[in-house]
Design an enzyme around this catalytic site. Structure first.
Site, PDB file in Angstrom:
ATOM      1  N   ARG A 179       2.009 -20.830 -24.258  1.00 35.20           N
ATOM      2  CA  ARG A 179       1.970 -19.421 -23.838  1.00 35.20           C
ATOM      3  C   ARG A 179       0.695 -19.200 -23.025  1.00 35.20           C
ATOM      4  NH1 ARG A 179       3.858 -15.569 -28.701  1.00 35.20           N
ATOM      5  NH2 ARG A 179       4.111 -14.094 -27.001  1.00 35.20           N
ATOM      6  N   ASP A 205      13.666 -11.659 -27.843  1.00 39.81           N
ATOM      7  CA  ASP A 205      13.291 -11.259 -29.202  1.00 39.81           C
ATOM      8  C   ASP A 205      14.503 -10.978 -30.090  1.00 39.81           C
ATOM      9  OD1 ASP A 205      10.730 -11.466 -28.303  1.00 39.81           O
ATOM     10  OD2 ASP A 205      10.327  -9.332 -28.188  1.00 39.81           O
TER      11      ASP A 205
HETATM   12  C1  EPZ Z   1       5.880 -10.124 -24.745  1.00 38.81           C
HETATM   13  O1  EPZ Z   1       5.110 -11.305 -24.887  1.00 38.81           O
HETATM   14  C2  EPZ Z   1       6.242  -9.686 -26.147  1.00 38.81           C
HETATM   15  N1  EPZ Z   1       5.033  -9.441 -26.901  1.00 38.81           N
HETATM   16  C3  EPZ Z   1       7.070 -10.786 -26.807  1.00 38.81           C
HETATM   17  O2  EPZ Z   1       7.475 -10.313 -28.083  1.00 38.81           O
HETATM   18  C4  EPZ Z   1       8.316 -11.039 -25.966  1.00 38.81           C
HETATM   19  O3  EPZ Z   1       9.033 -12.111 -26.531  1.00 38.81           O
HETATM   20  C5  EPZ Z   1       7.909 -11.389 -24.531  1.00 38.81           C
HETATM   21  O4  EPZ Z   1       7.069 -10.345 -23.984  1.00 38.81           O
HETATM   22  C6  EPZ Z   1       9.100 -11.565 -23.596  1.00 38.81           C
HETATM   23  O5  EPZ Z   1       9.862 -10.392 -23.598  1.00 38.81           O
HETATM   24  C7  EPZ Z   1       4.439  -8.262 -26.791  1.00 38.81           C
HETATM   25  O6  EPZ Z   1       4.848  -7.367 -26.068  1.00 38.81           O
HETATM   26  C8  EPZ Z   1       3.271  -8.031 -27.658  1.00 38.81           C
HETATM   27  P1  EPZ Z   1       5.474 -12.870 -21.275  1.00 38.81           P
HETATM   28  P2  EPZ Z   1       4.273 -11.867 -23.651  1.00 38.81           P
HETATM   29  O7  EPZ Z   1       4.101 -12.854 -20.724  1.00 38.81           O
HETATM   30  O8  EPZ Z   1       3.707 -10.739 -22.889  1.00 38.81           O
HETATM   31  C9  EPZ Z   1       5.173 -17.279 -19.465  1.00 38.81           C
HETATM   32  C10 EPZ Z   1       7.815 -10.464 -30.386  1.00 38.81           C
HETATM   33  O9  EPZ Z   1       8.543 -11.210 -31.083  1.00 38.81           O
HETATM   34  N2  EPZ Z   1       3.825 -16.874 -19.000  1.00 38.81           N
HETATM   35  O10 EPZ Z   1       6.506 -11.996 -20.622  1.00 38.81           O
HETATM   36  O11 EPZ Z   1       3.382 -12.896 -24.176  1.00 38.81           O
HETATM   37  C11 EPZ Z   1       5.190 -17.436 -20.979  1.00 38.81           C
HETATM   38  O12 EPZ Z   1       4.685 -18.684 -21.353  1.00 38.81           O
HETATM   39  C12 EPZ Z   1       6.994 -11.020 -29.243  1.00 38.81           C
HETATM   40  O13 EPZ Z   1       7.706  -9.253 -30.588  1.00 38.81           O
HETATM   41  C13 EPZ Z   1       3.113 -17.736 -18.197  1.00 38.81           C
HETATM   42  O14 EPZ Z   1       3.571 -18.825 -17.845  1.00 38.81           O
HETATM   43  O15 EPZ Z   1       5.456 -12.528 -22.833  1.00 38.81           O
HETATM   44  C14 EPZ Z   1       6.628 -17.220 -21.306  1.00 38.81           C
HETATM   45  O16 EPZ Z   1       7.329 -18.417 -21.112  1.00 38.81           O
HETATM   46  C15 EPZ Z   1       6.972 -12.492 -29.179  1.00 38.81           C
HETATM   47  N3  EPZ Z   1       1.851 -17.372 -17.796  1.00 38.81           N
HETATM   48  C16 EPZ Z   1       7.074 -16.199 -20.257  1.00 38.81           C
HETATM   49  O17 EPZ Z   1       6.083 -16.228 -19.227  1.00 38.81           O
HETATM   50  C17 EPZ Z   1       1.297 -16.188 -18.149  1.00 38.81           C
HETATM   51  O18 EPZ Z   1       0.154 -15.905 -17.760  1.00 38.81           O
HETATM   52  C18 EPZ Z   1       7.186 -14.774 -20.801  1.00 38.81           C
HETATM   53  O19 EPZ Z   1       5.962 -14.367 -21.319  1.00 38.81           O
HETATM   54  C19 EPZ Z   1       2.037 -15.313 -18.973  1.00 38.81           C
HETATM   55  C20 EPZ Z   1       3.306 -15.678 -19.388  1.00 38.81           C
END
Ligand code: EPZ
Length: 417
Positions: free
Chosen positions: A121, A306
């Protein structure tokens, strides 16, 4: 360590008010750092992640009090700009404090965030955007040191993926930056719109929230406000899955129907009936579910990652085969082995899970390893014949408030020991 003891196979019946959204509350709590005066946030659930966010605010020198579902936050007395490693490690969304702290104090020092292990992540998108806005970032021994000596400035930011957290961090950094920021390929989740609604009511100039391009004109000051957190669409989906897996009829109150636009059709495909009436939902499941052809997790408005585990738990009991493709996180099938212990038939190949429905699940001793996986295992335990002992419920408590009480009120036999 607490566990749930669930005597499964009981039909659920009754009505329940859906709690406030965790994933809205957390960035809004971080956003209070940008404001002057006392904020009043309603519908803020009693979750361990919310407690962690309040601890971060207090560590920074702010006043943060929670009474029932109302939180009072006043950040006028902020006196620090670092977050200790133990608080950063407790939850992934601690990273959204970065944009707000740097905007307020010109500096921030924090470690890399923790949270559920769903695969790599990274926070590269957050850091790249902040650099574009004039932040100098150095990393030493796992600690990020950020400075914006000349203040933050607006920038054109094109995200290579519509990351929820990166979009939130950019918005938080941009609302008081000099000039205009545009975010292209912004995340469109309802929680982003809720954050923007809060900030707009504090005096921010934000256009296009909930769309793929967001424009933010920086302002000098933001004031405090009263705001009600939106209902949690994932908790609603989990309750729908619990009713579906047990062939039950329940009534959910306090929803925003449009937030469930990709979730409702998945349940309808299984033969469940969904009747919507002004923020409420009557949900009726048949005795045996039909399979779902293909569930692909996608950024909003696609099917949410989720809700994948709770829906998969219901799919284990469908008459036929359902296919899931997890496109958001690499390691979000940790519940599968435990579902198999309950008698489910699931084969995983990379991001694809093939779920062949079985007639019944049977109680067993199982362990959750992440938040939504815990919710999925609980859905399966409610349907399984006999007794299930579910450990790892500390994960569940990050996102579901008193869930054993909610389920008991619907007639489930569940107790926490
Ligand atoms: C948010 O996480 C939510 N958390 C997550 O909910 C949710 O699963 C996720 O969005 C996707 O909808 C909160 O809102 C607190 P992302 P976040 O950045 O922001 C990649 C739950 O169960 N990525 O959209 O961390 C990442 O690795 C939680 O309530 C990068 O590569 O999700 C992932 O594969 C868990 N580089 C994808 O993007 C970055 O800099 C989505 O991540 C950021 C993300």
């Amino acid at each position: 360590m607490s566990r749930f003891i669930v005597n499964g196979g009981k039909k659920l019946r009754g009505e329940v008010e859906v709690q406030g959204s965790k994933n809205s509350a957390l960035p809004i709590l971080a956003a209070t750092i940008l404001t002057e005066g006392e904020n009043i946030l309603h519908n803020c659930s009693g979750l361990s992640d919310v407690a962690t966010a309040l601890r971060i605010l207090r560590y920074l020198g702010c006043s943060a009090k929670k009474t029932g579902c109302t939180v009072l936050v006043n950040t006028d007395s902020i006196c620090r700009n670092d977050i200790p490693d133990n608080l950063m490690r407790e939850m992934r969304s601690s990273i959204v404090f970065l944009g707000a702290i740097i905007s307020r104090t010109g500096k921030a020092k924090l470690g890399f965030p923790g949270g559920c292990e769903l695969g790599p992540r990274p926070i590269d998108l957050h850091l790249k955007a902040l650099r574009q806005m004039g932040v100098k970032i150095s990393e030493r021994h796992g600690v990020l040191e950020c400075t914006a000596e000349k203040g933050l400035r607006g920038a054109h930011i094109a995200l290579s993926f519509p990351s929820v957290g990166a979009t939130e961090n950019i918005i938080l950094a941009a609302v008081k930056a000099k000039g205009t920021t545009t975010i292209t390929n912004a995340a469109r989740e309802p929680e982003i719109s809720d954050l923007c609604d809060y900030l707009i009511s504090c005096g921010a100039n934000i256009y296009g929230a909930g769309e793929g391009v967001i424009t933010i004109d920086g302002v000098d000051k933001l004031f405090s406000t009263q705001h009600t957190i939106i209902p949690d669409r994932i908790v609603a989906a989990t309750l729908m899955a619990a009713a579906a897996s047990t062939g039950s009829e329940i009534y959910l109150k306090g929803l925003i129907h449009s937030h469930l636009n990709s979730i409702i059709p998945a349940f309808e495909e299984t033969g469940c009936q969904v009747e919507l009436e002004r923020g409420n939902m009557l949900f009726k499941a048949p005795d045996r579910l039909k399979p779902m052809a293909l569930i692909r997790t996608m950024p909003y408005p696609g099917f949410p990652t989720d809700a994948q585990a709770p829906l998969m738990a219901a799919a284990t009991l469908c008459k036929g085969t359902s296919v899931f493709v997890e496109n958001i996180f690499e390691n979000r099938y940790k519940h599968v082995d435990e579902l198999v212990r309950l008698g489910a038939n699931i084969n995983v190949q990379g991001k694809v899970a093939v779920v062949t429905g079985v007639e019944s699940l049977y109680g067993a001793v199982i362990e959750a390893q992440d938040l939504r996986g815990a919710a999925g295992l609980l859905v399966a335990a409610l349907a399984a014949e006999g007794t299930t002992e579910l450990s790892g419920i500390n994960y569940l408590e990050r996102g579901y408030e008193d869930f054993e009480v909610v389920l008991s009120s619907l007639g489930a036999s569940i107790r926490k020991i």
